[in-house]
Write an enzyme that holds these catalytic residues in place. Structure first.
Site, short mmCIF file in Angstrom:
data_model
loop_
_atom_site.label_atom_id
_atom_site.label_comp_id
_atom_site.label_asym_id
_atom_site.label_seq_id
_atom_site.Cartn_x
_atom_site.Cartn_y
_atom_site.Cartn_z
N GLU A 183 11.50 0.65 5.18
CA GLU A 183 12.78 1.33 4.91
C GLU A 183 13.94 0.81 5.77
O GLU A 183 14.67 1.60 6.37
CB GLU A 183 12.60 2.84 5.11
CG GLU A 183 11.54 3.42 4.22
CD GLU A 183 11.28 4.90 4.47
OE1 GLU A 183 11.90 5.47 5.38
OE2 GLU A 183 10.46 5.47 3.73
N ASN A 225 8.18 -2.75 2.97
CA ASN A 225 7.97 -1.55 2.14
C ASN A 225 9.25 -0.71 2.11
O ASN A 225 9.87 -0.49 3.15
CB ASN A 225 6.82 -0.74 2.78
CG ASN A 225 6.32 0.38 1.90
OD1 ASN A 225 5.96 0.15 0.74
ND2 ASN A 225 6.26 1.60 2.45
N HIS A 262 8.53 6.90 -5.22
CA HIS A 262 8.62 8.37 -5.23
C HIS A 262 9.62 8.76 -6.32
O HIS A 262 10.83 8.59 -6.15
CB HIS A 262 9.09 8.90 -3.87
CG HIS A 262 8.15 8.61 -2.75
ND1 HIS A 262 6.89 9.18 -2.67
CD2 HIS A 262 8.27 7.83 -1.66
CE1 HIS A 262 6.29 8.74 -1.57
NE2 HIS A 262 7.10 7.92 -0.94
N GLU A 291 3.29 4.19 -2.66
CA GLU A 291 3.34 5.63 -2.33
C GLU A 291 3.63 6.44 -3.59
O GLU A 291 4.40 7.41 -3.55
CB GLU A 291 4.41 5.91 -1.26
CG GLU A 291 4.22 5.11 0.01
CD GLU A 291 5.28 5.40 1.07
OE1 GLU A 291 6.00 6.41 0.96
OE2 GLU A 291 5.39 4.59 2.01
N ASP A 293 4.25 8.83 -6.42
CA ASP A 293 4.16 10.21 -6.89
C ASP A 293 5.32 10.46 -7.85
O ASP A 293 6.38 9.84 -7.73
CB ASP A 293 4.11 11.26 -5.76
CG ASP A 293 5.17 11.08 -4.70
OD1 ASP A 293 6.22 10.47 -4.99
OD2 ASP A 293 4.97 11.57 -3.57
O1 G3I Z 1 1.03 18.27 11.72
C1 G3I Z 1 2.23 18.89 12.16
C2 G3I Z 1 2.00 20.35 12.39
O2 G3I Z 1 1.07 20.51 13.42
C3 G3I Z 1 3.32 21.02 12.73
O3 G3I Z 1 3.13 22.38 12.84
C4 G3I Z 1 4.34 20.75 11.67
C5 G3I Z 1 5.69 21.33 12.01
O4 G3I Z 1 6.75 20.57 11.52
O5 G3I Z 1 4.49 19.34 11.49
C6 G3I Z 1 3.30 18.71 11.11
O6 G3I Z 1 3.54 17.33 10.98
C7 G3I Z 1 4.26 16.94 9.84
C8 G3I Z 1 3.46 15.85 9.13
O7 G3I Z 1 4.19 15.37 8.04
C9 G3I Z 1 2.11 16.35 8.63
O8 G3I Z 1 2.29 17.32 7.66
C10 G3I Z 1 5.60 16.39 10.27
O9 G3I Z 1 6.39 17.41 10.81
C11 G3I Z 1 6.29 15.78 9.08
O10 G3I Z 1 7.47 15.11 9.53
C12 G3I Z 1 5.40 14.76 8.42
O11 G3I Z 1 6.03 14.32 7.25
C13 G3I Z 1 5.60 13.07 6.77
C14 G3I Z 1 6.79 12.16 6.58
O12 G3I Z 1 6.38 10.95 5.98
C15 G3I Z 1 7.46 11.81 7.89
O13 G3I Z 1 6.68 10.94 8.61
C16 G3I Z 1 4.87 13.30 5.48
O14 G3I Z 1 3.65 13.99 5.71
C17 G3I Z 1 4.57 11.96 4.82
O15 G3I Z 1 4.07 12.18 3.53
C18 G3I Z 1 5.83 11.15 4.72
O16 G3I Z 1 5.50 9.89 4.20
C19 G3I Z 1 6.61 9.03 3.98
C20 G3I Z 1 6.16 7.61 4.24
O17 G3I Z 1 5.61 7.50 5.52
C21 G3I Z 1 7.30 6.61 4.05
N1 G3I Z 1 7.91 6.78 2.75
C22 G3I Z 1 8.34 8.13 2.43
C23 G3I Z 1 7.17 9.10 2.56
C24 G3I Z 1 7.58 10.48 2.13
O18 G3I Z 1 8.54 11.01 2.99
#
Ligand code: G3I
Length: 468
Positions: A183, A225, A262, A291, A293
């Protein structure tokens, strides 16, 4: 079942594959049983060789593999204890991407202190299951640990490169493809790089990351990516295209471009998606849907998934599709129900659409005549019966039974661009074109076999027999 194996050097991979196929063929033809084998994969292959492959693959990875592609999913380490989740993962997919566990904040929470625990759980699961692994992601403006967010200039550049080197070295030999940089381009019409602390270290930060990754793991494919790069007419797509074109012209080590894909009503599947994928592939890189969806439900969602899958299958260098989660409830956009399985793990219409397209994506095993041919008696009265053997995405086995004489000479002519890459129970020689194989008895009876790398042509070889 044979899944794809993790990458090896081409020489080692070819040698191992040939040895395995020889062993499988010998066991199949000589013992009729699997027996006690040293290699688990060979055991699986031998067992599988005894059961005819169904005309249509019943799972996503098997159908994709028949087209020479993988079918993957994002995986969360904390769901590996969920039996429904793991059941679907192991049944349907042969590639995984850690959804969050290989991001910079997860792997290097304190500078110089690496925490591989959760990422390794995913990697170990994948390896045990024979799945490929996409690494995501080595350098990104987002999900940086606090210490990195506070850095700038040459110190940040050095820290970023150290992270790339350390992580790619830790996983060397286990990663199919790395999202080296994620990104890095701005949305909108500017076609500019995204502003970030990494970008402010100098425009060459992306190529520096790719060079460091190549040095650390020469066997991994190195990908750029991004999202919103699906529509060929968009400025962001064009900007990424120009960067890849520039990298290829200057020898910056880039092997692939990942399209996150996405989609929702605000960002629909573009009608020119195939054009985008093909144009990037024509630069000399693989393209991967990384990715996927698509928000929605029912037949409209299924149609969108069908279109994306068709676009990938239409591009020879589109080497695989990864969906961003398994069940809708596993998605980062759960309310949009964007995945292939419902919250209970049931297959949605979108799943069936993808599977159907994958099953038709390559000339399926129904293409050859359904009745194995028996050639007419040749001089001296010998005949051959050809039987289909095991099939893989890139190759298939054939078996010939000779009757009428024990002193036979069988000619096997393959169809270009096919090549025989292994034989068993025969002394074989080839003409100068490599298309015509002459097979003679080797003392092990009148049944022999071979493996043909099909190169996209699934037609059976022609087989004739004469007495020696
Ligand atoms: O696990 C913690 C949890 O313990 C806590 O209570 C909670 C509170 O905010 O956060 C949880 O972690 C979250 C994690 O996902 C797991 O669910 C993070 O806050 C959250 O920021 C994180 O989001 C991820 C996001 O990337 C940011 O890294 C998404 O799961 C993930 O699907 C998403 O994936 C991205 C790709 O890496 C890049 N392309 C876009 C894609 C979608 O946004």
């Amino acid at each position: 079942m044979i899944r794809t194996r993790r990458r090896m050097g081409p020489v080692a991979a070819t040698a191992l594959a040939a040895a395995m196929l020889m062993l499988v063929g010998m066991l199949t033809a000589m013992t009729g049983t699997g027996g006690a084998l040293a290699a688990g994969e060979a055991r699986n292959a031998a067992e599988e060789a005894h059961s005819p492959q169904p005309m249509q693959a019943g799972t996503l990875w098997e159908a994709a593999q028949r087209t020479g592609r993988y079918f993957g999913t994002a995986v969360a380490a904390n769901k590996l204890s969920d039996s429904t989740y793991v059941g679907i993962l192991n049944r349907e997919f042969n590639s995984v991407t850690a959804e969050n566990e290989m991001k910079i904040d997860a792997l290097e929470p304190q500078q110089g202190q690496f925490n591989y625990g959760n990422a390794d759980r995913i990697v170990n699961h994948a390896i045990q299951q024979g799945m490929d692994i996409r690494g995501h992601t080595l350098a990104w403006h987002s999900q940086q640990p606090q210490w990195m967010q506070n850095m700038s200039g040459s110190a940040l550049r050095q820290a970023m490169l150290n992270h790339v080197t350390q992580v790619a070295t830790h996983y060397r030999g286990r990663i199919h493809s790395w999202d080296v940089v994620n990104e890095a381009f701005a949305d909108g019409s500017s076609g500019a790089r995204r502003d970030s602390n990494l970008q402010r270290t100098g425009n060459d930060w992306i190529e520096a990351a790719f060079r460091a990754a190549r040095a650390a793991d020469p066997g991994a494919k190195l990908c750029y990516n991004d999202y919103n790069t699906d529509d060929w007419s968009h400025a962001k797509t064009q900007a990424v295209y120009r960067m890849v074109q520039d990298f290829k012209s200057r020898g910056v080590p880039i092997d692939c471009v990942g399209f996150q894909a996405h989609f929702n009503s605000a960002s629909p599947v573009p009608s020119n998606y195939h054009t985008t994928l093909q144009n990037f592939a024509d630069l000399g890189v693989d393209v991967q849907i990384t990715e996927l969806d698509i928000e929605g439900s029912g037949s409209s969602q299924a149609d969108n998934y069908r279109g994306v899958t068709q676009a990938c299958l239409a591009v020879a260098r589109c080497t695989g599709i990864t969906v961003w989660g398994i069940r809708d409830s596993d998605s980062w956009r759960a309310s949009g129900t964007p995945l292939l399985f419902d919250n209970s793990g049931g297959k949605k219409a979108a799943y069936h659409a993808v599977l159907e397209v994958l099953n038709g994506g390559q000339a399926p095993p129904t293409d050859p005549p359904t009745d194995p041919p028996t050639d007419p008696p040749g001089p001296g009265g010998c005949t051959t019966t050809y039987a289909d053997g095991q099939q893989w995405g890139d190759r298939f086995n054939g078996q010939v039974t000779v009757s009428g004489t024990n002193n036979w000479i069988v000619t096997v002519t393959v169809n270009s661009p096919q090549q025989v890459i292994a034989t068993w129970n025969t002394n074989a020689s080839w003409d100068s074109s490599g298309n015509v194989m002459t097979a003679r008895p080797n003392g092990n009876g009148n049944v022999f076999g071979f493996t043909i790398r099909h190169g996209g042509n699934w037609n059976r070889p022609s087989v004739t027999c004469r007495t020696g």
